[in-house]
Design a protein around this motif. Structure first.
Motif, PDB file in Angstrom:
ATOM      1  N   ALA A  19       0.469  -1.775  -0.517  1.00  0.00           N
ATOM      2  CA  ALA A  19      -0.187  -0.049  -0.008  1.00  0.00           C
ATOM      3  C   ALA A  19       0.908   1.160  -0.261  1.00  0.00           C
ATOM      4  CB  ALA A  19      -0.684  -0.197   0.972  1.00  0.00           C
ATOM      5  N   LEU A  20       0.609   2.657  -0.842  1.00  0.00           N
ATOM      6  CA  LEU A  20       1.340   4.028  -0.945  1.00  0.00           C
ATOM      7  C   LEU A  20       0.867   4.395  -0.350  1.00  0.00           C
ATOM      8  CD1 LEU A  20       2.475   3.035  -4.634  1.00  0.00           C
ATOM      9  CD2 LEU A  20       3.562   2.060  -2.143  1.00  0.00           C
ATOM     10  N   GLU A  21       1.346   4.778   0.765  1.00  0.00           N
ATOM     11  CA  GLU A  21       0.500   6.465   1.534  1.00  0.00           C
ATOM     12  C   GLU A  21       1.398   7.523   1.171  1.00  0.00           C
ATOM     13  OE1 GLU A  21       1.802   4.970   5.227  1.00  0.00           O
ATOM     14  OE2 GLU A  21       0.523   3.183   5.151  1.00  0.00           O
ATOM     15  N   GLY A  22       0.213   8.737   1.276  1.00  0.00           N
ATOM     16  CA  GLY A  22       0.997   9.791   0.928  1.00  0.00           C
ATOM     17  C   GLY A  22      -0.822  10.772   0.809  1.00  0.00           C
ATOM     18  N   HIS A  23      -1.686  10.465   0.645  1.00  0.00           N
ATOM     19  CA  HIS A  23      -2.297  11.169   0.353  1.00  0.00           C
ATOM     20  C   HIS A  23      -3.500  11.397   0.972  1.00  0.00           C
ATOM     21  CE1 HIS A  23      -2.256  11.592  -3.715  1.00  0.00           C
ATOM     22  NE2 HIS A  23      -2.244  10.510  -4.063  1.00  0.00           N
ATOM     23  N   VAL A  24      -3.565  12.132   2.023  1.00  0.00           N
ATOM     24  CA  VAL A  24      -5.205  13.034   2.840  1.00  0.00           C
ATOM     25  C   VAL A  24      -6.557  12.074   2.280  1.00  0.00           C
ATOM     26  CG1 VAL A  24      -5.561  14.280   4.782  1.00  0.00           C
ATOM     27  CG2 VAL A  24      -3.084  14.269   3.384  1.00  0.00           C
ATOM     28  N   ASP A  25      -6.165  12.464   1.220  1.00  0.00           N
ATOM     29  CA  ASP A  25      -8.519  12.629   0.916  1.00  0.00           C
ATOM     30  C   ASP A  25      -8.498  10.871   0.000  1.00  0.00           C
ATOM     31  OD1 ASP A  25     -10.816  12.709   0.790  1.00  0.00           O
ATOM     32  OD2 ASP A  25     -11.229  14.711   0.551  1.00  0.00           O
ATOM     33  N   ALA A  26      -8.983  10.800  -0.474  1.00  0.00           N
ATOM     34  CA  ALA A  26      -9.097   9.907  -1.300  1.00  0.00           C
ATOM     35  C   ALA A  26      -8.986  10.090  -2.364  1.00  0.00           C
ATOM     36  CB  ALA A  26     -11.258   9.780  -2.312  1.00  0.00           C
ATOM     37  N   VAL A  27      -8.035   8.754  -2.635  1.00  0.00           N
ATOM     38  CA  VAL A  27      -7.747   8.656  -3.560  1.00  0.00           C
ATOM     39  C   VAL A  27      -8.244   9.278  -6.445  1.00  0.00           C
ATOM     40  CG1 VAL A  27      -5.808   7.946  -6.209  1.00  0.00           C
ATOM     41  CG2 VAL A  27      -5.604   7.847  -3.370  1.00  0.00           C
ATOM     42  N   GLU A  28      -8.477  10.326  -6.604  1.00  0.00           N
ATOM     43  CA  GLU A  28      -9.213  10.385  -7.136  1.00  0.00           C
ATOM     44  C   GLU A  28      -9.434   9.882  -8.508  1.00  0.00           C
ATOM     45  OE1 GLU A  28     -12.367  10.816  -7.452  1.00  0.00           O
ATOM     46  OE2 GLU A  28     -12.911  11.561 -10.043  1.00  0.00           O
ATOM     47  N   THR A  29      -8.098   9.544  -9.500  1.00  0.00           N
ATOM     48  CA  THR A  29      -7.069   9.241 -10.537  1.00  0.00           C
ATOM     49  C   THR A  29      -5.708   9.004 -10.746  1.00  0.00           C
ATOM     50  OG1 THR A  29      -6.895  10.371 -12.750  1.00  0.00           O
ATOM     51  CG2 THR A  29      -6.792  12.212 -10.774  1.00  0.00           C
ATOM     52  N   MET A  30      -5.171   8.206 -11.467  1.00  0.00           N
ATOM     53  CA  MET A  30      -3.719   7.925 -11.171  1.00  0.00           C
ATOM     54  C   MET A  30      -3.769   7.510 -12.635  1.00  0.00           C
ATOM     55  SD  MET A  30      -3.810   4.456  -8.500  1.00  0.00           S
ATOM     56  CE  MET A  30      -4.885   3.702  -8.906  1.00  0.00           C
ATOM     57  N   THR A  31      -2.371   7.444 -13.033  1.00  0.00           N
ATOM     58  CA  THR A  31      -2.256   7.923 -14.680  1.00  0.00           C
ATOM     59  C   THR A  31      -0.053   6.811 -14.955  1.00  0.00           C
ATOM     60  OG1 THR A  31      -2.529   8.827 -16.827  1.00  0.00           O
ATOM     61  CG2 THR A  31      -1.194   9.417 -14.972  1.00  0.00           C
TER      62      THR A  31
END
Lengths: 457, 611
Positions: A62-74
């Motif tokens: 699991a890669l952490e770092g965001h505080v809120d929901a992840v919306e998009t990835m590319t």
């Protein structure tokens, strides 16, 4: 005169000539020499199926770092390891997947959520957000970015360029070769990287909807596809600057992805719990329906080989499908993974990424029982043998049961039960209604033909 | 847009790839004329085609079924590919006979006056090679009649004397593994999966020893065992005792799997069919019974002899198709296991009470009195009515009666005879299979290979419930269920969800008399094909002719009756109703002016015919 010969084995032909040599083997394919061959093979198939389930440990990291929901990835176009993710808190992270490290981390890249990101080329990244801006970032880690202990880059970083827009953006995608990109807001806009205003606006003549996602075709790179809140799927050509055709479906789509191998095939993740692939040459019916999710599908992606799909859903599961097989996907879930909002295949098709409401980007194996690390030739041969055994005996009751059964969380299980009941009731009702009307008045409609309501050009 | 649709199957290579593509294109044009302009195929085929070395060299087989009737394209392709592959594999198996390097032994005579049975063991041993001549051996041992058993690869031999002398050894090198003096009656011995363990049927219990003769287990549930058999693919040790119980013990888990009461007293003979793992027991009343662990009763019960059965053996060379029995009545019989109607061949063995044993290649050894006779294949399996012995192949006299056991050594031309003064091995040319498969059994395997085989065979252990008379049922289609859910073939509601009457009708238990006399007033010509139609029309008719207010009590009574119970009262009521209905019908017909059908009477002959 009697001719007599008595059987004898010459030890020299059956024993190794020197110590350390492999023992010579001999074969006799007479079926009498192999009693119970079928029963033993079935046992082996059963063991293979059980071993597959035993070794199925798909979660990698699991890669952490965001505080809120992840919306998009590319993923970065020409690399195996870089993946960028954007979140509802406005944070933008460039992950190095194999090293499980952040290469770039920009907090507050946008005000509010980042709704779309894409790579402009190998060292520049475009992001758009609900703050009505598109920002172009340099992603090369500079020397002053690095901490002395290498814990990660600092967060102060300013964009190379800002493209101001009039409305909040929902999605962004870059042209395959030209320095052109498209955004989705209430219209589709095409921008040039060197110009600060949109170079053209694309919209279907009568539409008043919000466009939620936009994607360029990978092969015919001037073709653009979008989905909108009005349950539509629209195709544009940026050379003519017009919307070519669109379809209206029963429910809206949440995500779309072009097939990497078949240029005319597109995958839509729909709100009605299903995924659909369409051939854009015949938009009347989907070519395949993928049914297993029990809540809206939020994200989808093709594997780079074009043989598999991954989808993430509101029901907190990630599912991996074989292209063309609409049922029984591989299902991944963990206790801590919340609603999945972004999914992605890595460029080597061996891993799957999922971004979810809990702010983590999770790395999964694409094949749950695959062994990571070096595989010797013998091991590989054994795996292939096991694979073919499973394939051969999948119709056996026991083997098939072991192969098919998956543990899924109780809420999902219950929901799927409920869903099945409801669909069955609907079907029965339909059938009864048909039975009590004049014969031949109504015919049962194929599931595929119910999806598209209207096709417009 | 339209351009995309127009050339929908063209993948334009990425810019980086383009150079490579050009190169390959150039090469292609120089070496061979470009066969196709399909760029997609060109770009993909480089990476997806099989390398030449892996492509099948043989031409595609003919007569592969086309599956044209299957509409699903994917399925059709898959089936075609499968059948092509299997046809190819079959052809390859034929080719693989080239790999069978060694030739079987044989003994042939030139003239008709010469007979193979006149050839003695000395002559054979002289003619045999140095290795093969090792097979001719005499072991002079004290301690009563001996029994013996070879391992599956024919390398190791276990012997047991009646008085308790047990030994296991490698008979080719002469290495002794274990030698025990147990000082109690020992009745049988068998190796387990290989020579590392063996089981002995002793005075009270069965004991398991390891290769060095250390006692590992005392199987207290096997009481007074007389015969032992080990099923190597199921890891089951089967024993039968004086009390007539057949017991199966799983030697991999240690569990006593099942015990069957034979109810036929102490069995006198036991053997296994190596091809379906069925145990054959011969009993004192002359019956032979076939047992599997799954059935509490014998799968087959056969009256083979008029006296006790002395010995049973199953032919391994035909996949367990033939069984030979010898009885105390002095007869030897060969049976066909597919059709138990009478023996194929019967003959008298002089001396009575013989032992029988088939070899791997189908030679039948019969020990009776003081001689061992060996018969060979075609003549003993061809039906032949007279009770005369088949042509003799080889004979050997042993002065130490009784001869208690016969064992052929697999992959060798050796027959070991246990008798009162020890054991003798004789050479029987042509009895052993010349080519072994080292993936199954290897007489020359080393320690590591043996260990690996042990683990592999444990992993492949077949579950005991897979034992059946026909071992090929695994992986074949399931038989059709007996109960069909659709009565008329019209609907497909599962049986459990059918209403009770329908269920009874499906089972054929429903009482249809009520329905039959209620509808069908005249039409009694039953045609199966228009049954449904008739039913439909009668329903409408019934609606029209519904009669109200008459005979309510009787009808209600009938309605309340359960349809599937034959109650004399209900039957009487039914008859009464029928009678009433008939009179009503007649009255109606008379009122309508139709000619009333008269009963034929004796006076009819005087009526005018020209009327």
């Amino acid at each position: 005169m009697v001719k007599i010969s008595v059987l004898q084995h010459a030890p020299s032909t059956h024993l190794p000539t020197r110590p350390g040599d492999p023992t010579p083997t001999s074969r006799n394919l007479d079926p009498l020499q192999h009693p119970f061959a079928r029963a033993r093979e079935r046992m082996r198939a059963l063991n293979a199926a059980k071993m597959e389930r035993l070794f199925a440990k798909p979660f990698v990291a699991a890669l952490e770092g965001h505080v809120d929901a992840v919306e998009t990835m590319t993923r970065k176009p020409d690399s195996l390891d870089m993946v960028a993710s954007g979140s509802w808190d406005g944070g933008l992270i460039l992950h190095d997947i194999p090293r499980r490290r952040k290469v770039v981390h920009v907090e507050n890249a946008h005000k509010g959520k980042i709704s779309g990101i894409c790579f402009a080329d190998n060292d520049r990244l475009l992001s758009c957000g609900v703050d009505r801006n598109i920002k172009l970032w340099n992603i090369n880690p500079s020397e002053e970015d690095m901490d002395e202990d290498g814990a990660g880059p600092s967060t102060s970083r300013s964009p190379l360029k800002v493209f101001p827009g009039k409305t909040a953006f929902n999605s962004i995608d870059h042209h395959r070769s030209d320095s052109v990109f498209a955004t989705a807001s209430n219209i589709v806009q095409v921008w040039d990287e060197t110009k600060s205003a949109a170079i053209s606006n694309l919209t279907f003549p009568t539409s008043t909807e919000t466009i939620t996602a936009v994607r360029f075709n990978l092969s015919e790179s001037s073709v653009l596809a979008s989905i909108g809140s009005d349950r539509t799927f629209t195709l544009y050509d940026i050379r003519t600057g017009k919307a070519e055709r669109r379809i209206v479906m029963q429910m809206r789509s949440n995500s779309l992805a072009w097939s990497p191998t078949f240029p005319t095939t597109i995958l839509l993740a729909s709100e009605d719990h299903n995924l659909y692939t369409f051939d854009i040459r015949a938009l009347r019916h989907p070519t395949q329906i993928y049914k297993a999710h029990v809540a809206a599908v939020m994200a989808c992606d093709w594997s780079p080989t074009g043989t598999e799909l991954v989808s993430g859903s509101w029901d907190r599961t990630v599912r991996i499908w074989r292209a063309g097989a609409g049922t029984q996907p591989e299902v991944y879930h963990t206790k801590r993974m919340q609603r999945v909002t972004a999914t992605l295949y890595t460029a080597d098709a061996r891993f799957v990424l999922s971004g979810s409401d809990d702010g983590n980007v999770r790395v999964w194996k694409a094949r749950a029982a695959e062994k990571l690390g070096v595989v010797t030739a013998r091991e590989r041969a054994a795996m292939e043998y096991r694979e073919s055994l499973k394939q051969r005996w999948k119709m056996d009751t026991e083997v098939g049961k072991v192969q098919r059964s998956r543990h899924i969380p109780k809420p999902v299980y219950k929901a799927s039960q409920l869903k099945r009941t409801m669909l069955e009731a609907r079907r029965v009702k339909d059938e009864r209604r048909r039975k009590h009307t004049r014969a031949g008045e109504t015919k049962p409609t194929a599931e595929r033909k119910k999806v598209v309501i209207a096709e417009q050009t | 847009m339209d351009s995309l649709i127009a050339k929908a199957d063209a993948i334009r290579p990425v810019t980086k790839k383009r150079r490579i593509q050009k190169d390959s294109d150039k090469k292609g044009t120089s070496s061979r004329p470009s066969t196709s302009d399909d760029r997609t195929l060109g770009s993909v085929s480089l990476h997806t085609t099989l390398p030449k070395s892996l492509r099948p060299t043989s031409p595609p087989p003919e007569n592969v079924p086309k599956y044209g009737h299957i509409a699903d394209k994917k399925l059709r392709t898959q089936l075609t590919r499968q059948s092509t592959q299997s046809a190819r594999a079959k052809a390859l198996v034929r080719d693989a006979e080239l790999l069978l390097a060694e030739d079987a032994g044989l003994m042939e005579v030139e003239g008709e006056m010469e007979k193979t049975w006149r050839v003695g063991q000395e002559e054979i041993a002289q003619a045999a090679g140095q290795e093969a001549a090792h097979g001719r051996q005499e072991w002079k041992l004290d301690g009563g009649p001996y029994r013996s058993r070879y391992t599956r690869n024919g390398r190791h031999l276990a012997i047991v004397g009646r008085k308790g002398h047990v030994a296991t050894f490698d008979w080719q090198t002469g290495t002794m593994h274990a030698e025990l003096q147990l000082r109690e009656t020992c009745r049988d011995v068998t190796f387990l999966h290989d020579h590392s363990h063996f089981a002995v049927a002793q005075q009270k219990y069965v004991y398991i020893y390891d290769r060095d003769g250390v006692e590992l287990h005392q199987l207290k549930s096997h009481i007074e065992p007389t015969r032992l058999e080990f099923l190597p693919f199921h890891w089951l040790l089967a024993s039968v005792g004086n009390a007539g119980y057949l017991k199966y013990q799983d030697t991999s888990t240690g569990q006593l799997l099942v015990e069957h009461r034979t109810k036929l007293g102490a069995p006198s003979a036991m053997t296994q069919n190596a091809h379906n793992a069925v145990i054959h027991l011969g009993h004192a009343n002359g019956t032979v019974t076939l047992w599997t662990p799954n059935l509490p009763h014998p799968a087959v019960r056969l009256l083979a002899h008029l006296g006790p059965v002395a010995s049973v053996s199953v032919d391994p060379s035909t996949g367990g198709r033939y069984m030979a029995t010898a009885g105390q009545d002095g007869l030897v019989k060969v049976w066909d296991c597919r059709n138990w109607k009478g023996a194929i061949r019967t003959w008298n063995a002089r001396g009575g009470g013989g032992e029988v044993e088939w070899s791997q290649r189908g030679a039948l050894a019969v020990a009776s009195g003081g001689t061992v006779n060996v018969y060979t294949k075609p003549s003993i399996q061809v039906p032949f009515a007279p009770t005369v012995p088949p042509p003799l192949y080889l004979t050997h006299a042993i002065p130490h009666r009784p001869l208690t056991s016969l064992r052929f050594c697999s992959f060798h031309d050796v027959l070991t005879i246990g008798h009162n003064a020890g054991l003798s091995s004789i050479l029987v040319p042509g009895s052993g299979e010349p080519n072994f498969d080292s993936a199954e059994t290897d007489p020359f395997e080393n320690k590591r290979a043996r260990r690996e085989r042990e683990v592999k065979s444990l992993l492949d252990k077949i579950q005991p419930d897979m034992i059946a008379l026909n071992p090929e049922f695994i992986g074949s289609l399931a038989p059709e269920p007996k109960l069909t859910t659709a009565v008329t073939g019209a609907h497909d509601i599962p049986f459990a969800r059918l209403p009770r009457l329908e269920r009874l009708r499906v089972q054929g238990k429903a009482d249809e008399t009520e329905n039959a006399d209620a509808d069908a007033p005249a039409a009694d010509d039953d045609e199966d094909n228009d049954g449904a139609q008739k039913k439909k029309s009668t329903k409408e008719e019934k609606e029209k002719k519904k009669m109200r207010g008459k005979n309510k009590a009787l009808k209600r009574f009938l309605r309340k009756q359960r349809k599937n119970v034959i109650d004399p009262r209900a039957v009487a009521v039914r008859a009464k109703l029928e009678k009433q209905r008939e009179t009503r019908r007649k009255a109606k017909a008379a009122a309508a002016g139709e000619a009333v059908e008269r009963k034929p009477s004796a006076l009819d002959r005087f009526r005018r015919s020209n009327k």
